[in-house]
Design a protein around this motif. Structure first.
Motif, PDB file in Angstrom:
ATOM      1  N   UNK A 110       0.836  -1.202   0.000  1.00 32.94           N
ATOM      2  CA  UNK A 110       0.000   0.000   0.000  1.00 32.94           C
ATOM      3  C   UNK A 110       0.866   1.246   0.000  1.00 32.94           C
ATOM      4  N   UNK A 111       1.838   1.300   0.925  1.00 29.55           N
ATOM      5  CA  UNK A 111       2.658   2.498   1.058  1.00 29.55           C
ATOM      6  C   UNK A 111       3.668   2.628  -0.083  1.00 29.55           C
ATOM      7  N   UNK A 112       3.987   1.530  -0.729  1.00 24.63           N
ATOM      8  CA  UNK A 112       4.897   1.567  -1.869  1.00 24.63           C
ATOM      9  C   UNK A 112       4.148   1.697  -3.178  1.00 24.63           C
ATOM     10  N   UNK A 113       2.851   1.935  -3.103  1.00 25.22           N
ATOM     11  CA  UNK A 113       2.035   2.017  -4.312  1.00 25.22           C
ATOM     12  C   UNK A 113       2.196   3.358  -5.006  1.00 25.22           C
ATOM     13  N   UNK A 114       1.463   3.519  -6.083  1.00 22.63           N
ATOM     14  CA  UNK A 114       1.510   4.756  -6.858  1.00 22.63           C
ATOM     15  C   UNK A 114       0.509   5.792  -6.367  1.00 22.63           C
ATOM     16  N   UNK A 115      -0.036   5.597  -5.173  1.00 23.81           N
ATOM     17  CA  UNK A 115      -0.978   6.579  -4.640  1.00 23.81           C
ATOM     18  C   UNK A 115      -0.255   7.896  -4.401  1.00 23.81           C
ATOM     19  N   UNK A 116      -0.945   9.009  -4.638  1.00 25.62           N
ATOM     20  CA  UNK A 116      -0.300  10.304  -4.382  1.00 25.62           C
ATOM     21  C   UNK A 116      -0.095  10.503  -2.883  1.00 25.62           C
ATOM     22  N   UNK A 117       0.854  11.345  -2.528  1.00 27.96           N
ATOM     23  CA  UNK A 117       1.158  11.618  -1.120  1.00 27.96           C
ATOM     24  C   UNK A 117      -0.060  12.128  -0.361  1.00 27.96           C
ATOM     25  N   UNK A 118      -0.956  12.835  -1.061  1.00 29.52           N
ATOM     26  CA  UNK A 118      -2.142  13.386  -0.407  1.00 29.52           C
ATOM     27  C   UNK A 118      -3.035  12.283   0.181  1.00 29.52           C
ATOM     28  N   UNK A 119      -2.957  11.090  -0.362  1.00 30.77           N
ATOM     29  CA  UNK A 119      -3.782   9.991   0.142  1.00 30.77           C
ATOM     30  C   UNK A 119      -3.409   9.636   1.582  1.00 30.77           C
ATOM     31  N   UNK A 120      -2.190   9.956   1.984  1.00 30.83           N
ATOM     32  CA  UNK A 120      -1.722   9.614   3.322  1.00 30.83           C
ATOM     33  C   UNK A 120      -1.625  10.828   4.242  1.00 30.83           C
ATOM     34  N   UNK A 121      -2.118  11.970   3.777  1.00 30.70           N
ATOM     35  CA  UNK A 121      -2.045  13.202   4.561  1.00 30.70           C
ATOM     36  C   UNK A 121      -2.786  13.035   5.876  1.00 30.70           C
ATOM     37  N   UNK A 122      -2.141  13.356   6.963  1.00 28.33           N
ATOM     38  CA  UNK A 122      -2.764  13.297   8.275  1.00 28.33           C
ATOM     39  C   UNK A 122      -2.746  11.938   8.935  1.00 28.33           C
ATOM     40  N   UNK A 123      -2.367  10.900   8.204  1.00 29.69           N
ATOM     41  CA  UNK A 123      -2.391   9.549   8.777  1.00 29.69           C
ATOM     42  C   UNK A 123      -1.337   9.407   9.863  1.00 29.69           C
ATOM     43  N   UNK A 124      -0.143   9.915   9.624  1.00 29.76           N
ATOM     44  CA  UNK A 124       0.947   9.726  10.568  1.00 29.76           C
ATOM     45  C   UNK A 124       1.125  10.909  11.511  1.00 29.76           C
ATOM     46  N   UNK A 125       0.294  11.921  11.365  1.00 26.52           N
ATOM     47  CA  UNK A 125       0.411  13.108  12.198  1.00 26.52           C
ATOM     48  C   UNK A 125      -0.392  13.012  13.488  1.00 26.52           C
ATOM     49  N   UNK A 126      -1.087  11.915  13.691  1.00 26.82           N
ATOM     50  CA  UNK A 126      -1.943  11.783  14.863  1.00 26.82           C
ATOM     51  C   UNK A 126      -1.107  11.498  16.111  1.00 26.82           C
ATOM     52  N   UNK A 127      -1.449  12.146  17.232  1.00 29.31           N
ATOM     53  CA  UNK A 127      -0.671  11.926  18.460  1.00 29.31           C
ATOM     54  C   UNK A 127      -0.955  10.537  19.047  1.00 29.31           C
ATOM     55  N   UNK A 128      -0.025  10.056  19.846  1.00 29.74           N
ATOM     56  CA  UNK A 128      -0.239   8.768  20.521  1.00 29.74           C
ATOM     57  C   UNK A 128      -1.400   8.902  21.491  1.00 29.74           C
ATOM     58  N   UNK A 129      -2.188   7.844  21.584  1.00 34.09           N
ATOM     59  CA  UNK A 129      -3.328   7.884  22.491  1.00 34.09           C
ATOM     60  C   UNK A 129      -2.905   7.641  23.935  1.00 34.09           C
ATOM     61  N   UNK A 130      -1.794   6.974  24.130  1.00 34.32           N
ATOM     62  CA  UNK A 130      -1.291   6.703  25.469  1.00 34.32           C
ATOM     63  C   UNK A 130       0.164   7.145  25.524  1.00 34.32           C
ATOM     64  N   UNK A 131       0.678   7.235  26.730  1.00 36.05           N
ATOM     65  CA  UNK A 131       2.064   7.655  26.893  1.00 36.05           C
ATOM     66  C   UNK A 131       3.025   6.598  26.392  1.00 36.05           C
ATOM     67  N   UNK A 132       4.279   7.019  26.296  1.00 40.32           N
ATOM     68  CA  UNK A 132       5.319   6.091  25.867  1.00 40.32           C
ATOM     69  C   UNK A 132       5.555   5.052  26.950  1.00 40.32           C
ATOM     70  N   UNK A 133       5.909   3.880  26.565  1.00 39.62           N
ATOM     71  CA  UNK A 133       6.142   2.843  27.567  1.00 39.62           C
ATOM     72  C   UNK A 133       7.580   2.951  28.065  1.00 39.62           C
ATOM     73  N   UNK A 134       7.780   2.569  29.315  1.00 41.89           N
ATOM     74  CA  UNK A 134       9.093   2.611  29.929  1.00 41.89           C
ATOM     75  C   UNK A 134       9.915   1.427  29.419  1.00 41.89           C
ATOM     76  N   UNK A 135      11.180   1.687  29.121  1.00 44.05           N
ATOM     77  CA  UNK A 135      12.081   0.641  28.676  1.00 44.05           C
ATOM     78  C   UNK A 135      13.124   0.438  29.768  1.00 44.05           C
ATOM     79  N   UNK A 136      13.247  -0.803  30.225  1.00 47.21           N
ATOM     80  CA  UNK A 136      14.240  -1.124  31.261  1.00 47.21           C
ATOM     81  C   UNK A 136      15.539  -1.530  30.589  1.00 47.21           C
ATOM     82  N   UNK A 137      16.640  -0.979  31.054  1.00 41.19           N
ATOM     83  CA  UNK A 137      17.953  -1.325  30.507  1.00 41.19           C
ATOM     84  C   UNK A 137      18.681  -2.268  31.388  1.00 41.19           C
TER      85      UNK A 137
END
Length: 100
Positions: free
Chosen positions: A73-100
């Motif tokens: 889908x993302x490698x298709x010939x769709x114009x960039x406008x087809x994906x406008x706003x899709x990746x701009x949405x904020x996370x619904x929950x906070x980031x998860x903690x990563x233990x090192x």
């Protein structure tokens, strides 16, 4: 409660619809799409020539057997406008903690 005559009328109506090859479909959609969905259903149900053209168009747009992965889908010939706003949405929950 429905009266006997109302029940009989509903039963008869459903029996006739089944005999015509119709099925009842319930759809949940945005309020603004109501008119569009009703017009779509009316065309598919009642106008054979327009329904054939509409089915063909919808199948080409919505059912693409060659698209199998997100990369397709993302490698298709769709114009960039087809994906406008899709990746701009904020996370619904906070980031998860990563233990090192």
């Amino acid at each position: 409660m429905a009266t006997t005559s109302q029940k009989k009328a509903s039963t008869t109506h459903r029996r006739r619809a089944v005999a015509r090859g119709l099925v009842r479909v319930e759809v949940q959609a945005a309020k603004g799409d109501t008119g569009l969905i009703r017009a779509l259903a009316e065309t598919l149900r009642g106008d054979p020539e327009r329904a054939k053209s509409l089915r063909s168009t919808l199948e080409q747009v919505l059912i693409d057997p060659e698209v199998k992965t997100a990369f397709d889908v993302f490698g298709s010939d769709l114009p960039d406008e087809a994906f406008a706003g899709v990746f701009d949405q904020p996370r619904q929950k906070g980031w998860r903690e990563v233990e090192l």
